[in-house]
Write a protein that holds these residues in place. Structure first.
Motif: not given
Lengths: 106, 106
Positions: B65-69
């Motif tokens: 997972v790549l979280f926003a920001g």
């Protein structure tokens, strides 16, 4: 669709995963103790065996079904249609569009 | 997994279908009134936006997972792991193996 919401059910968290995930479902017990399964089938052709008799309701989508013992007589089912499969039988299903379904074990 | 069965829930029959059916889920309200969704993601890479904050629990499978920001800091999650996404945000997810999940709207 008979009911949009199934009230007061006991829902099994773990999914059933078949055919590399192209068919998935989750089991629950409804408020009368009937075991059911809600699932999604992606386009493809699948064969399923039954232990208990099953009633399938197509919530959305489009399939063709060949029941065991019937030669080359595919029947079409779509949104709102239901069909039943006897116990200890099998059926082939061609899923033409993504199909959302409810299976009731009888 | 916290519980194998969710008791006394109200289950919406109709599935949510995303990305040509490669991600599907079904919503329910648990016995404390919390809205949740049980779903399956097939291998692939997807971007999801959130309105409410969400807690994701991986029931089985493997994702990154790549979280926003966050720049290029992919985090790995697998069976039994949970992660949270803030409201009005988004995340990218790489599904490496078929992933069965529970999403709780907070």
């Amino acid at each position: 669709m008979e009911h949009l919401i199934e009230k007061n059910v006991d829902l099994l968290k773990k999914a059933n995963i078949y055919f590399d995930g192209r068919v998935t479902s989750r089991n629950y017990t409804d408020n009368e103790g009937v075991i059911k399964s809600l699932g999604v089938m992606l386009p493809g052709e699948y064969t399923f065996g039954t232990k208990a008799a099953e009633k399938m309701e197509i919530i959305s989508g489009k399939v063709e079904v060949l029941f065991a013992g019937v030669e080359s007589n595919w029947e079409r089912f779509q949104e709102g249609d239901t069909f039943e499969i006897p116990a200890n039988s099998s059926f082939e299903i061609k899923v033409e569009e993504i199909t959302d379904y409810l299976c009731t074990y009888m």
